[in-house]
Scaffold this motif. Structure first.
Motif, PDB file in Angstrom:
ATOM      1  N   ASP A  21      93.311  36.606  30.727  1.00  0.00           N
ATOM      2  CA  ASP A  21      94.601  36.592  29.973  1.00  0.00           C
ATOM      3  C   ASP A  21      94.938  35.318  29.412  1.00  0.00           C
ATOM      4  O   ASP A  21      95.500  35.545  28.389  1.00  0.00           O
ATOM      5  CB  ASP A  21      95.709  36.944  31.209  1.00  0.00           C
ATOM      6  N   ARG A  22      94.343  34.426  29.811  1.00  0.00           N
ATOM      7  CA  ARG A  22      94.731  32.952  28.977  1.00  0.00           C
ATOM      8  C   ARG A  22      93.927  32.748  27.672  1.00  0.00           C
ATOM      9  O   ARG A  22      93.842  31.698  27.222  1.00  0.00           O
ATOM     10  CB  ARG A  22      94.782  31.745  29.849  1.00  0.00           C
ATOM     11  N   GLY A  23      92.941  33.828  27.509  1.00  0.00           N
ATOM     12  CA  GLY A  23      91.896  33.676  26.497  1.00  0.00           C
ATOM     13  C   GLY A  23      90.786  32.923  26.815  1.00  0.00           C
ATOM     14  O   GLY A  23      89.934  32.407  26.254  1.00  0.00           O
ATOM     15  N   GLU A  24      90.766  32.335  28.265  1.00  0.00           N
ATOM     16  CA  GLU A  24      89.611  31.481  28.617  1.00  0.00           C
ATOM     17  C   GLU A  24      88.375  32.377  29.008  1.00  0.00           C
ATOM     18  O   GLU A  24      87.384  31.677  29.169  1.00  0.00           O
ATOM     19  CB  GLU A  24      89.952  30.466  29.893  1.00  0.00           C
ATOM     20  N   GLY A  25      88.616  33.601  29.416  1.00  0.00           N
ATOM     21  CA  GLY A  25      87.350  34.404  29.874  1.00  0.00           C
ATOM     22  C   GLY A  25      86.319  34.432  28.768  1.00  0.00           C
ATOM     23  O   GLY A  25      85.224  34.453  29.020  1.00  0.00           O
ATOM     24  N   GLU A  26      86.687  34.062  27.412  1.00  0.00           N
ATOM     25  CA  GLU A  26      85.804  34.265  26.320  1.00  0.00           C
ATOM     26  C   GLU A  26      84.884  32.961  26.649  1.00  0.00           C
ATOM     27  O   GLU A  26      83.372  33.000  26.505  1.00  0.00           O
ATOM     28  CB  GLU A  26      86.275  34.079  24.974  1.00  0.00           C
ATOM     29  N   GLY A  27      85.421  31.841  26.973  1.00  0.00           N
ATOM     30  CA  GLY A  27      84.508  30.688  27.514  1.00  0.00           C
ATOM     31  C   GLY A  27      83.601  31.091  28.414  1.00  0.00           C
ATOM     32  O   GLY A  27      82.447  30.534  28.519  1.00  0.00           O
ATOM     33  N   MET A  28      83.817  31.543  29.607  1.00  0.00           N
ATOM     34  CA  MET A  28      83.206  31.982  30.860  1.00  0.00           C
ATOM     35  C   MET A  28      82.155  33.144  30.358  1.00  0.00           C
ATOM     36  O   MET A  28      80.900  32.869  30.692  1.00  0.00           O
ATOM     37  CB  MET A  28      83.851  32.461  31.808  1.00  0.00           C
ATOM     38  N   ALA A  29      82.473  34.104  29.480  1.00  0.00           N
ATOM     39  CA  ALA A  29      81.668  34.972  28.843  1.00  0.00           C
ATOM     40  C   ALA A  29      80.462  34.302  28.175  1.00  0.00           C
ATOM     41  O   ALA A  29      79.154  34.489  28.452  1.00  0.00           O
ATOM     42  CB  ALA A  29      82.058  36.151  28.174  1.00  0.00           C
ATOM     43  N   ASP A  30      80.849  33.228  27.295  1.00  0.00           N
ATOM     44  CA  ASP A  30      79.770  32.557  26.792  1.00  0.00           C
ATOM     45  C   ASP A  30      78.951  31.745  27.628  1.00  0.00           C
ATOM     46  O   ASP A  30      77.581  31.670  27.262  1.00  0.00           O
ATOM     47  CB  ASP A  30      80.621  31.558  25.834  1.00  0.00           C
ATOM     48  N   LEU A  31      79.488  31.114  28.807  1.00  0.00           N
ATOM     49  CA  LEU A  31      78.686  30.580  29.640  1.00  0.00           C
ATOM     50  C   LEU A  31      77.461  31.408  30.207  1.00  0.00           C
ATOM     51  O   LEU A  31      76.481  30.943  30.271  1.00  0.00           O
ATOM     52  CB  LEU A  31      79.544  29.890  30.915  1.00  0.00           C
ATOM     53  N   PHE A  32      77.907  32.656  30.525  1.00  0.00           N
ATOM     54  CA  PHE A  32      77.093  33.521  31.222  1.00  0.00           C
ATOM     55  C   PHE A  32      76.036  33.999  30.037  1.00  0.00           C
ATOM     56  O   PHE A  32      74.947  34.306  30.787  1.00  0.00           O
ATOM     57  CB  PHE A  32      77.825  34.726  31.681  1.00  0.00           C
ATOM     58  N   ASP A  33      76.459  34.137  29.143  1.00  0.00           N
ATOM     59  CA  ASP A  33      75.502  34.437  28.001  1.00  0.00           C
ATOM     60  C   ASP A  33      74.509  33.383  27.853  1.00  0.00           C
ATOM     61  O   ASP A  33      73.103  33.695  27.846  1.00  0.00           O
ATOM     62  CB  ASP A  33      76.078  35.034  26.780  1.00  0.00           C
ATOM     63  N   ARG A  34      74.835  32.162  27.764  1.00  0.00           N
ATOM     64  CA  ARG A  34      73.920  30.934  27.624  1.00  0.00           C
ATOM     65  C   ARG A  34      73.002  30.817  28.942  1.00  0.00           C
ATOM     66  O   ARG A  34      71.867  30.385  28.675  1.00  0.00           O
ATOM     67  CB  ARG A  34      74.626  29.715  27.086  1.00  0.00           C
ATOM     68  N   LEU A  35      73.724  30.984  30.108  1.00  0.00           N
ATOM     69  CA  LEU A  35      72.917  30.952  31.378  1.00  0.00           C
ATOM     70  C   LEU A  35      71.658  32.019  31.326  1.00  0.00           C
ATOM     71  O   LEU A  35      70.766  31.895  31.453  1.00  0.00           O
ATOM     72  CB  LEU A  35      73.769  31.337  32.302  1.00  0.00           C
ATOM     73  N   ASP A  36      72.154  33.301  30.782  1.00  0.00           N
ATOM     74  CA  ASP A  36      71.253  34.220  30.723  1.00  0.00           C
ATOM     75  C   ASP A  36      70.134  34.075  29.740  1.00  0.00           C
ATOM     76  O   ASP A  36      68.967  34.240  30.032  1.00  0.00           O
ATOM     77  CB  ASP A  36      71.808  35.887  30.221  1.00  0.00           C
ATOM     78  N   ALA A  37      70.371  33.385  28.610  1.00  0.00           N
ATOM     79  CA  ALA A  37      69.338  32.897  27.649  1.00  0.00           C
ATOM     80  C   ALA A  37      68.481  32.097  28.372  1.00  0.00           C
ATOM     81  O   ALA A  37      67.207  32.016  28.167  1.00  0.00           O
ATOM     82  CB  ALA A  37      69.952  32.489  26.342  1.00  0.00           C
ATOM     83  N   LEU A  38      68.915  30.965  29.074  1.00  0.00           N
ATOM     84  CA  LEU A  38      68.291  29.914  29.532  1.00  0.00           C
ATOM     85  C   LEU A  38      67.440  30.333  30.750  1.00  0.00           C
ATOM     86  O   LEU A  38      66.111  30.049  31.009  1.00  0.00           O
ATOM     87  CB  LEU A  38      69.060  28.927  30.192  1.00  0.00           C
ATOM     88  N   VAL A  39      67.826  31.405  31.517  1.00  0.00           N
ATOM     89  CA  VAL A  39      67.084  31.577  32.584  1.00  0.00           C
ATOM     90  C   VAL A  39      65.814  32.651  32.090  1.00  0.00           C
ATOM     91  O   VAL A  39      64.614  32.523  32.358  1.00  0.00           O
ATOM     92  CB  VAL A  39      67.890  32.819  33.376  1.00  0.00           C
ATOM     93  N   VAL A  40      66.028  33.501  31.028  1.00  0.00           N
ATOM     94  CA  VAL A  40      65.036  34.344  30.247  1.00  0.00           C
ATOM     95  C   VAL A  40      63.967  33.165  29.817  1.00  0.00           C
ATOM     96  O   VAL A  40      62.803  33.549  29.949  1.00  0.00           O
ATOM     97  CB  VAL A  40      65.553  35.253  29.399  1.00  0.00           C
ATOM     98  N   GLU A  41      64.395  32.312  28.943  1.00  0.00           N
ATOM     99  CA  GLU A  41      63.513  31.247  28.549  1.00  0.00           C
ATOM    100  C   GLU A  41      62.684  30.627  29.515  1.00  0.00           C
ATOM    101  O   GLU A  41      61.406  30.429  29.364  1.00  0.00           O
ATOM    102  CB  GLU A  41      64.201  30.584  27.539  1.00  0.00           C
ATOM    103  N   ALA A  42      63.475  30.140  30.602  1.00  0.00           N
ATOM    104  CA  ALA A  42      62.738  29.345  31.579  1.00  0.00           C
ATOM    105  C   ALA A  42      61.679  30.280  32.297  1.00  0.00           C
ATOM    106  O   ALA A  42      60.747  29.752  32.685  1.00  0.00           O
ATOM    107  CB  ALA A  42      63.963  28.735  32.492  1.00  0.00           C
TER     108      ALA A  42
END
Length: 523
Positions: free
Chosen positions: A46-67
């Motif tokens: 609602d505050r527009g910060e969810g996009e930041g968390m979604a971005d964090l999860f996407d970057r985590l996914d990419a990191l995990v797959v690469e590692a």
């Protein structure tokens, strides 16, 4: 024979900078993701910060797959708890590669030495109830407790066992073959020689946790497994299992893998019969609950199961362990069933776990209200540290450190310089045994380690020890060695040096000395 301690850096430790505020996480709304659940706060959205968390999860996914690709990890499960809420709980990859079965939130892994956090926490409940005193000698609770050193035997306390300062080195080959009962392993301790004086240094000691678990059994009147179930896991809603047989019977169990020469292979499924030291199996959903319990300092569902004073005591530093290779990490200390260090100014309480085909890490940042757990079905690799460090940096609003790049560079340099020929170059060529092979044959006994047999067949010597066997190769002179055996329970490259002697009566007798120069099984 002797097993050398596992040598690795702790997951993270300190610089001393002011603590920036953590990224706030508020009550949860869940959204589905493949192989698990990712959580994001409705208020943040609602505050527009969810996009930041979604971005964090996407970057985590990419990191995990690469590692996972770099270290050939087949399956991984991650959970993050922050400020009293579960932020993320997710599975990646496959629990069974050959069958194409995915890791889910309910996939069970061996958590190995993370089990020690359960043993120490269970004993803390008894301290709260004044049924146990950390600082009374173990023999006050277990009169049959015996050690090789009679002075240490009378002095060692439960606290000494839990923080690995008993003076005993690892002696892991007493329990590792998995053929002895707990009572038999316990009885063997009286024949194990110490290498340090009591309370002078840290020496990781799994048999000490066997004895600590038996203290809980004696006081509670329950088996250690029943004690942990009744007093902890059932109250928290955890679905733990305590044996290899129970793990194999589960429909959603992971299978273990190991990597040798950068090639992944399926590993033997080996038991840990020293259950209080490393025998629990759990899912990432179970460790989610365990993180919450310890971040709440022993409170659960509005009921205090463990006093906050005792919960804090479990996390207090007791004995120095080692320094770190990384500037961001402080020296490492051991507490009571947990390790402790600082990472970039943040206090971290943690424990890792490792065994053939399994690697795990649980970490708490108590002042941040942050907990992270990572489980994998590959022998220990840096991936659990990489994922944990990434999440700690992100959720504590710190500038990210490229842990994946650091460990990957180190890994690739290691592969480039992997020189097993160096071992062969140390061999003295053109040498021969000084006796006929038959003269080296015989059975050799140690009161704690048991019986080892050397036999001859097909012109070669063969080694057998408590259900394990292999062919010995001649190295040089009167020294033979076991083969390297990644993914198997074997003291790979253990050098065996029989010395042939003659007794006064004439027949040839043999004596055996063996030094195991193998990778250890630190859980």
């Amino acid at each position: 024979m002797r097993v050398l301690p596992w040598s690795s850096s702790p997951p993270f430790q300190p610089s001393h900078r002011p603590n920036p505020p953590c990224v706030p996480i508020e009550p949860l709304q869940q959204s589905s993701r493949r192989h698990g659940i990712c959580y994001a706060s409705e208020q943040l959205c609602d505050r527009g910060e969810g996009e930041g968390m979604a971005d964090l999860f996407d970057r985590l996914d990419a990191l995990v797959v690469e590692a996972m690709s770099e270290w050939k990890v087949p399956g991984l499960a991650v959970v993050v708890v922050q400020n009293g809420e579960t932020v993320l709980r997710k599975g990646y990859g496959d629990r069974d590669v050959e069958s194409g079965l995915p890791v889910t939130e309910d996939t069970h892994f061996m958590i190995c030495s993370i089990t020690k956090t359960f043993t120490s926490t269970g004993l803390a409940l008894l301290v709260d109830e004044r049924l146990l005193d950390w600082d009374k000698p173990v023999r006050e609770y277990l009169p049959q407790f015996r050690l090789h050193d009679p002075v240490a035997m009378e002095r060692i306390t439960v606290r000494d066992l839990l923080c690995h300062r008993s003076g005993l080195p690892r002696h892991d080959w007493v329990w590792m073959p998995g053929d002895l009962s707990r009572e038999e392993m316990f009885a063997a301790m009286r024949h194990l020689e110490p290498s340090k004086d009591i309370r002078t240094s840290f020496q990781y000691q799994n048999l000490g946790y066997l004895a600590a678990g038996m203290v809980a059994e004696r006081i509670s009147g329950l088996s250690w497994e029943e004690f942990i179930r009744n007093r902890l896991s059932n109250k928290l809603g955890m679905h733990l299992t305590f044996s290899l047989e129970e793990l194999a019977a589960r429909s959603n169990a992971a299978v273990p893998y190991f990597v040798d020469k950068d090639v992944r292979q399926r590993a033997e499924l080996r038991p840990i019969r020293n259950t209080p030291a490393g025998g629990i199996n759990a899912s990432i959903r179970d460790l989610d609950l365990w993180l919450h319990f310890h971040l709440r300092q022993g409170e659960w569902g509005g009921i205090r199961l463990l006093s906050s004073a005792r919960a804090r005591e479990l996390q207090q530093q007791h004995v120095y362990v080692s320094d770190s290779e990384f500037a961001e990490l402080s020296d490492l200390y051991y507490c009571l069933g947990f390790g402790s260090h600082f990472y970039r100014g943040e206090r971290v309480v943690h424990h890792s776990g490792g065994w053939i085909g399994w690697g795990a890490l649980i970490s708490l940042l108590p002042e941040r209200g942050l907990g992270i757990a990572v489980l994998s079905n590959r022998d220990p690799s840096p991936v659990t540290n990489i994922v944990t460090n990434f999440l700690a940096d992100e959720l504590c609003a710190k500038t990210a450190i490229p842990w994946l790049d650091r460990y990957r560079d180190k890994h690739r340099r290691m592969l480039e310089h992997l020189d097993r020929a160096a071992h062969d170059r140390a061999r003295r060529p053109n040498t021969w045994p000084s006796h006929d092979l038959a003269e080296y044959c015989g059975e050799y006994a140690h009161p704690a380690y048991g019986r080892l047999a050397i036999t001859q067949a097909d012109g070669r010597l063969h080694w057998a020890y408590r259900g394990l066997s292999a062919t010995l190769a001649h190295r040089h002179y009167d020294t033979f060695e076991l083969p390297e055996a990644p993914g198997r329970l074997l003291p790979g490259r253990c050098q065996v040096s029989p010395a042939a002697v003659r007794s006064p009566s004439g027949p040839t007798a043999t004596a055996l000395s063996a030094a195991c120069r193998s990778r250890s099984s630190r859980w």
